[in-house]
Design a protein around this motif. Sequence first.
Motif, PDB file in Angstrom:
ATOM      1  N   ILE A 186      -8.075  21.138  22.191  1.00  0.00           N
ATOM      2  CA  ILE A 186      -7.009  21.905  21.521  1.00  0.00           C
ATOM      3  C   ILE A 186      -7.485  22.230  20.111  1.00  0.00           C
ATOM      4  N   ARG A 187      -7.532  23.511  19.814  1.00  0.00           N
ATOM      5  CA  ARG A 187      -7.961  23.972  18.497  1.00  0.00           C
ATOM      6  C   ARG A 187      -6.761  24.545  17.742  1.00  0.00           C
ATOM      7  N   MET A 188      -6.713  24.261  16.442  1.00  0.00           N
ATOM      8  CA  MET A 188      -5.644  24.815  15.617  1.00  0.00           C
ATOM      9  C   MET A 188      -6.028  26.219  15.160  1.00  0.00           C
ATOM     10  N   TYR A 220      -8.891  18.799  18.716  1.00  0.00           N
ATOM     11  CA  TYR A 220      -8.437  17.556  19.326  1.00  0.00           C
ATOM     12  C   TYR A 220      -8.758  17.616  20.823  1.00  0.00           C
ATOM     13  N   THR A 221      -9.297  16.534  21.344  1.00  0.00           N
ATOM     14  CA  THR A 221      -9.641  16.471  22.770  1.00  0.00           C
ATOM     15  C   THR A 221      -8.872  15.333  23.425  1.00  0.00           C
ATOM     16  N   THR A 222      -8.511  15.528  24.680  1.00  0.00           N
ATOM     17  CA  THR A 222      -7.790  14.500  25.437  1.00  0.00           C
ATOM     18  C   THR A 222      -7.954  14.792  26.925  1.00  0.00           C
ATOM     19  N   THR A 223      -7.671  13.782  27.705  1.00  0.00           N
ATOM     20  CA  THR A 223      -7.674  13.924  29.170  1.00  0.00           C
ATOM     21  C   THR A 223      -6.308  13.499  29.674  1.00  0.00           C
ATOM     22  N   LEU A 224      -5.625  14.414  30.390  1.00  0.00           N
ATOM     23  CA  LEU A 224      -4.291  14.151  30.905  1.00  0.00           C
ATOM     24  C   LEU A 224      -4.282  14.380  32.415  1.00  0.00           C
ATOM     25  N   PRO A 225      -3.347  13.757  33.116  1.00  0.00           N
ATOM     26  CA  PRO A 225      -3.206  14.055  34.553  1.00  0.00           C
ATOM     27  C   PRO A 225      -2.906  15.542  34.754  1.00  0.00           C
ATOM     28  N   SER A 226      -3.437  16.093  35.826  1.00  0.00           N
ATOM     29  CA  SER A 226      -3.230  17.526  36.077  1.00  0.00           C
ATOM     30  C   SER A 226      -1.780  17.858  36.340  1.00  0.00           C
ATOM     31  N   ASP A 227      -0.977  16.830  36.669  1.00  0.00           N
ATOM     32  CA  ASP A 227       0.450  17.053  36.887  1.00  0.00           C
ATOM     33  C   ASP A 227       1.250  16.979  35.593  1.00  0.00           C
ATOM     34  N   SER A 228       0.581  16.755  34.464  1.00  0.00           N
ATOM     35  CA  SER A 228       1.284  16.749  33.173  1.00  0.00           C
ATOM     36  C   SER A 228       1.723  18.154  32.822  1.00  0.00           C
ATOM     37  N   THR A 229       2.848  18.253  32.128  1.00  0.00           N
ATOM     38  CA  THR A 229       3.376  19.555  31.744  1.00  0.00           C
ATOM     39  C   THR A 229       2.769  19.988  30.409  1.00  0.00           C
ATOM     40  N   ALA A 244      -2.233  29.333  23.472  1.00  0.00           N
ATOM     41  CA  ALA A 244      -2.852  30.549  24.018  1.00  0.00           C
ATOM     42  C   ALA A 244      -4.258  30.196  24.485  1.00  0.00           C
ATOM     43  N   GLN A 245      -4.807  31.069  25.362  1.00  0.00           N
ATOM     44  CA  GLN A 245      -6.182  30.952  25.833  1.00  0.00           C
ATOM     45  C   GLN A 245      -6.938  32.193  25.425  1.00  0.00           C
ATOM     46  N   HIS A 246      -8.216  31.994  25.033  1.00  0.00           N
ATOM     47  CA  HIS A 246      -9.050  33.147  24.702  1.00  0.00           C
ATOM     48  C   HIS A 246      -9.769  33.691  25.936  1.00  0.00           C
ATOM     49  N   PHE A 247     -10.133  32.785  26.859  1.00  0.00           N
ATOM     50  CA  PHE A 247     -10.814  33.244  28.077  1.00  0.00           C
ATOM     51  C   PHE A 247     -10.375  32.400  29.247  1.00  0.00           C
ATOM     52  N   PRO A 248      -9.719  32.969  30.229  1.00  0.00           N
ATOM     53  CA  PRO A 248      -9.188  34.342  30.161  1.00  0.00           C
ATOM     54  C   PRO A 248      -8.062  34.440  29.136  1.00  0.00           C
ATOM     55  N   THR A 296      -6.846  23.376  35.069  1.00  0.00           N
ATOM     56  CA  THR A 296      -7.726  22.322  35.584  1.00  0.00           C
ATOM     57  C   THR A 296      -9.068  22.926  35.966  1.00  0.00           C
ATOM     58  N   PRO A 297     -10.162  22.171  35.926  1.00  0.00           N
ATOM     59  CA  PRO A 297     -10.276  20.767  35.509  1.00  0.00           C
ATOM     60  C   PRO A 297     -10.416  20.613  33.977  1.00  0.00           C
ATOM     61  N   SER A 298     -10.653  21.728  33.280  1.00  0.00           N
ATOM     62  CA  SER A 298     -10.782  21.669  31.818  1.00  0.00           C
ATOM     63  C   SER A 298     -10.387  23.020  31.251  1.00  0.00           C
ATOM     64  N   ALA A 299      -9.946  22.976  29.981  1.00  0.00           N
ATOM     65  CA  ALA A 299      -9.521  24.218  29.345  1.00  0.00           C
ATOM     66  C   ALA A 299      -9.565  24.047  27.834  1.00  0.00           C
ATOM     67  N   VAL A 300      -9.609  25.183  27.172  1.00  0.00           N
ATOM     68  CA  VAL A 300      -9.546  25.222  25.695  1.00  0.00           C
ATOM     69  C   VAL A 300      -8.283  25.967  25.312  1.00  0.00           C
ATOM     70  N   LEU A 301      -7.411  25.294  24.526  1.00  0.00           N
ATOM     71  CA  LEU A 301      -6.157  25.895  24.103  1.00  0.00           C
ATOM     72  C   LEU A 301      -6.182  26.113  22.596  1.00  0.00           C
ATOM     73  N   ILE A 302      -5.542  27.216  22.169  1.00  0.00           N
ATOM     74  CA  ILE A 302      -5.376  27.521  20.750  1.00  0.00           C
ATOM     75  C   ILE A 302      -3.919  27.291  20.406  1.00  0.00           C
ATOM     76  N   ALA A 303      -3.670  26.348  19.468  1.00  0.00           N
ATOM     77  CA  ALA A 303      -2.297  26.026  19.077  1.00  0.00           C
ATOM     78  C   ALA A 303      -1.965  26.688  17.738  1.00  0.00           C
ATOM     79  N   SER A 304      -0.747  27.195  17.646  1.00  0.00           N
ATOM     80  CA  SER A 304      -0.304  27.840  16.396  1.00  0.00           C
ATOM     81  C   SER A 304       1.183  27.595  16.204  1.00  0.00           C
TER      82      SER A 304
END
Length: 344
Positions: free
Chosen positions: A272-274, A281-290, A313-317, A336-344
Amino acid sequence: MSDRDVLISMGFDAARVDWALRATNNRGLQPAMDFVLEHNDDPIPDPSAAPPPPAASGASSAAEPMDEDEDEDVAALRAVYGNANVTPSADDAEAKCGKIFKNTALANYHAEKSGHDQFEESTEEIKPLTEEEKNQKLQELREKMAEKRATKAVQEAKEAKANEAIRRKGGKDMGQIKEDMKAKQIIKEAEQKRLDKLADAKARAAIKVQIEQDKRERARKAAEEKARREGRALEAAESVAAPSAAPAVAASSSNGGSTVSGRDFKDTRLQIRMASGGTPYTTTLPSDSTLREVAEFLAGQTLAVDVETVSFAQHFPRKQFSPSDFSRTLRELGLTPSAVLIAS
């Protein structure tokens, strides 16, 4: 008018005047005046503790007997100095001041004050001061006293100003110290609140993770129990459950998710990038997490994020998640299984 009366008429205390006359051995108005000015602030000593004043002329003969030779010597000495005037010697260039004194006591006092040490006898007669000269002398003494008092007042004013400056500086320094201590206390309390909030968020996340694990464990046990009742093997139960999971897998694939060999991932690794920058920030959560649980995790890491107002938001896609997506799982959102999120 005696020297004592003159000094008292100038406004000096009678006890202080008597002390000055005793200390100067009644050598005249000027020595007594100088003594009063020099010791104006000193306490007056007890007269009984002071040495007795020298006996007046003729008192020694009345107090104790003398032989005839000694009495003649004293009389001769008085004849020479008692009625004669003493003036600084003309042979002494430094002491050539031209002053005339009535007796040796005044000459000695002048010698102590000026440093002149050579005198000679003078037959010049000192005329008594006229009333005008006495008034002038009195005026000079008053001016001298007023000047000394004014000098002392100026000095006291300077000292008072310096003391006031020291007092104000001390008060200012103490006020600054108090302000610094208050600011440090505020910072300390804010840091403690941040740590408390972070601890609460971590505790909530840990509880939710435990709940999800308990749910999965109960589901697994229920599936095993059902398989035993139906006389099927556990692998057959899993194969039966696979068709029902197929729509979710298909939805995940359509939303940019990933599958490997037809098997979905149980956990999702997020970075998760600001939007404002900084360390991600990096973390691993269950795929069923909201997605809301992701927001709660991020709020526990930084005070700059509020669960109710943060957006992802996601940059790609390229994709912007809406508030309605917060109730959907990471698997449903294709993260899943991994992603990069932009938080604002």
